[in-house]
Scaffold this motif. Sequence first.
Motif, PDB file in Angstrom:
ATOM      1  N   THR A   1      -2.524  85.246  -0.578  1.00 33.67           N
ATOM      2  CA  THR A   1      -3.132  84.247   0.051  1.00 33.67           C
ATOM      3  C   THR A   1      -1.894  83.821   1.181  1.00 33.67           C
ATOM      4  O   THR A   1      -2.331  83.486   2.318  1.00 33.67           O
ATOM      5  N   ILE A   2      -0.673  83.747   0.606  1.00 30.95           N
ATOM      6  CA  ILE A   2       0.477  83.261   1.134  1.00 30.95           C
ATOM      7  C   ILE A   2       1.592  83.844   0.867  1.00 30.95           C
ATOM      8  O   ILE A   2       1.729  84.452  -0.157  1.00 30.95           O
ATOM      9  N   GLY A   3       2.486  84.357   2.014  1.00 33.22           N
ATOM     10  CA  GLY A   3       3.719  84.997   1.517  1.00 33.22           C
ATOM     11  C   GLY A   3       4.792  84.011   2.003  1.00 33.22           C
ATOM     12  O   GLY A   3       4.885  83.513   2.959  1.00 33.22           O
ATOM     13  N   GLY A   4       6.132  84.618   1.354  1.00 33.81           N
ATOM     14  CA  GLY A   4       7.352  83.987   1.633  1.00 33.81           C
ATOM     15  C   GLY A   4       8.336  84.666   1.708  1.00 33.81           C
ATOM     16  O   GLY A   4       8.560  86.013   0.998  1.00 33.81           O
ATOM     17  N   SER A   5       9.450  84.477   2.572  1.00 34.56           N
ATOM     18  CA  SER A   5      10.513  85.412   2.822  1.00 34.56           C
ATOM     19  C   SER A   5      11.429  84.844   3.967  1.00 34.56           C
ATOM     20  O   SER A   5      10.839  83.745   4.416  1.00 34.56           O
ATOM     21  N   GLY A   6      12.432  85.586   4.396  1.00 31.49           N
ATOM     22  CA  GLY A   6      13.294  85.022   5.184  1.00 31.49           C
ATOM     23  C   GLY A   6      12.646  85.219   6.708  1.00 31.49           C
ATOM     24  O   GLY A   6      11.971  86.141   7.037  1.00 31.49           O
ATOM     25  N   PHE A   7      13.003  84.343   7.686  1.00 31.57           N
ATOM     26  CA  PHE A   7      12.356  84.384   9.044  1.00 31.57           C
ATOM     27  C   PHE A   7      12.401  85.728   9.636  1.00 31.57           C
ATOM     28  O   PHE A   7      11.743  86.034  10.384  1.00 31.57           O
ATOM     29  N   SER A   8      13.774  86.310   9.646  1.00 34.07           N
ATOM     30  CA  SER A   8      14.136  87.468  10.015  1.00 34.07           C
ATOM     31  C   SER A   8      13.004  88.541   9.769  1.00 34.07           C
ATOM     32  O   SER A   8      12.526  89.329  10.455  1.00 34.07           O
ATOM     33  N   GLU A   9      12.571  88.575   8.642  1.00 33.82           N
ATOM     34  CA  GLU A   9      11.596  89.626   7.849  1.00 33.82           C
ATOM     35  C   GLU A   9      10.114  89.576   8.708  1.00 33.82           C
ATOM     36  O   GLU A   9       9.549  90.452   8.725  1.00 33.82           O
ATOM     37  N   PHE A  10       9.848  88.036   8.954  1.00 32.21           N
ATOM     38  CA  PHE A  10       8.546  87.977   9.404  1.00 32.21           C
ATOM     39  C   PHE A  10       8.571  87.788  11.009  1.00 32.21           C
ATOM     40  O   PHE A  10       7.283  87.674  11.631  1.00 32.21           O
ATOM     41  N   GLN A  11       9.607  87.639  11.364  1.00 31.25           N
ATOM     42  CA  GLN A  11       9.695  87.169  12.852  1.00 31.25           C
ATOM     43  C   GLN A  11       8.942  88.423  13.719  1.00 31.25           C
ATOM     44  O   GLN A  11       8.250  87.956  14.754  1.00 31.25           O
ATOM     45  N   PRO A  12       8.847  89.485  13.672  1.00 28.88           N
ATOM     46  CA  PRO A  12       8.134  90.433  14.602  1.00 28.88           C
ATOM     47  C   PRO A  12       6.600  90.241  14.603  1.00 28.88           C
ATOM     48  O   PRO A  12       5.943  90.447  15.515  1.00 28.88           O
ATOM     49  N   TYR A  13       6.233  89.767  13.404  1.00 26.58           N
ATOM     50  CA  TYR A  13       4.926  89.629  13.270  1.00 26.58           C
ATOM     51  C   TYR A  13       4.403  88.188  13.626  1.00 26.58           C
ATOM     52  O   TYR A  13       3.165  88.027  13.882  1.00 26.58           O
ATOM     53  N   LEU A  14       5.214  87.452  13.474  1.00 24.93           N
ATOM     54  CA  LEU A  14       4.919  85.949  13.717  1.00 24.93           C
ATOM     55  C   LEU A  14       5.004  86.277  15.576  1.00 24.93           C
ATOM     56  O   LEU A  14       3.988  85.651  16.186  1.00 24.93           O
TER      57      LEU A  14
END
Length: 320
Positions: A201-214
Motif C-alpha cells: 500500500t505504502i513504501g518507505g526508504s531514503g529519498f535517493s532510492e525513490f527520487q527517479p520514480y518521483l
Amino acid sequence: MRRDTFLKSLAALAATGGLPLAAQAAGVPMKMMIPANPGGGWDTTGRALGKALQDAGAASSVQYENKGGAAGALGLAQFVNASKGDPHALLVMGAVMLGGIISGRPPVSLTQATPIARLISEYNVYVVHAASPLKTMKDVIDQLKKDPGSVKWGGGSRGATEHVAAAMIARDVGVDAAKINYVPFRGGGEATAAILGGNVTIGGSGFSEFQPYLDSGKMRALAVTAPTRIKGLNAPTLKELGINVEIGNWRGIYAPPGISAEQRKALTALVVQATKSKSWAESLEKNGWTPALLAGPEFDAFVDREFATLRAIMVKSGMI
C-alpha cells in the motif's frame, strides 16, 4: 587531513603487516561487504565510499560483495567469520542493522566487529504508487484506523527504520502498533519493485532510492520522517501533519574483528580521507545525504546509545 598525515596512516598500516610498503602511495586492493541486495541505500553508500577511497588514493581497487537478508545479519556473519584480521576489508552498516539485531537476535553480533566511522544520515520518505487511490498521508491513516491489516507497509528488513517509523506512526494515531501489516524486503530494489507493482500500500526508504520514480511521476511522496522538509521533495513532514514522529537513518562502516589498534587507527584515517574527496561530495549532493562523520571513541559511544534508544522505541511501539 594533510597529505603527510595521510601517508603516515598508510605507513602505520604497513608497519603492522596490513599494507606492503611499496603500495603506500597507490593504495591497496580493498574489499567491501554490502549486507543487502543491490539497489538499496547500503549498496549505494558502499559503492560511493569505494569510489571515494580510490579517488583519495587509499585503495587501488575495491571488490564488492552483496549478501542480503535478516537486516544485514547474514552479511555480518559472513564478514565476521571470513574476514577476521583483514585490515583491507570493510562492512557497510547502520541503524537498520541495529534494529534487526534487536528484533532478530542473530547468533553473530555487531560487537564482534570493529567500529570505524559513521558516514551519513538520511531521513525516510513514504510513497505510494502514482495510481494509488490514497492521495495523502491522511488517507493512509484513515484506512489504518478502519482496518490496520489492510495497509501493507513496505520497506527494509524487520527492525529497519521504516518499520520502526510505521509502528511509531500507528502508535501516535491511536492504532495498536502490533497490528500493523509490515512487509520486509531484503533491499531497496525489492521494495521499490513492490511499490511499483502495487504489492504494498505504502513504501518507505531514503529519498535517493525513490527520487527517479518521483521525478518520473511513477510514485507520489506523502510525507518524510525529517524534522524539516527535504530539499527537492514536495512532501510535508509527519510533524506538519500532526503526527509526532521523527526518525533518521544513519549509515556507517565497520572493520573485521582481530585487527590491531594501529590497523584500526590507520583504516579510520583512510575512510576519513575518502570523505574529503570530490567524488564523495558529489555522492552527498546526488543522493541528498547529510554528512554525519563520526569516528573513534565517539562513534563507539554513539552506537551504544543508538542500541539503547532504538530498543526503547521498539518496546514502546510493541515491536518486541
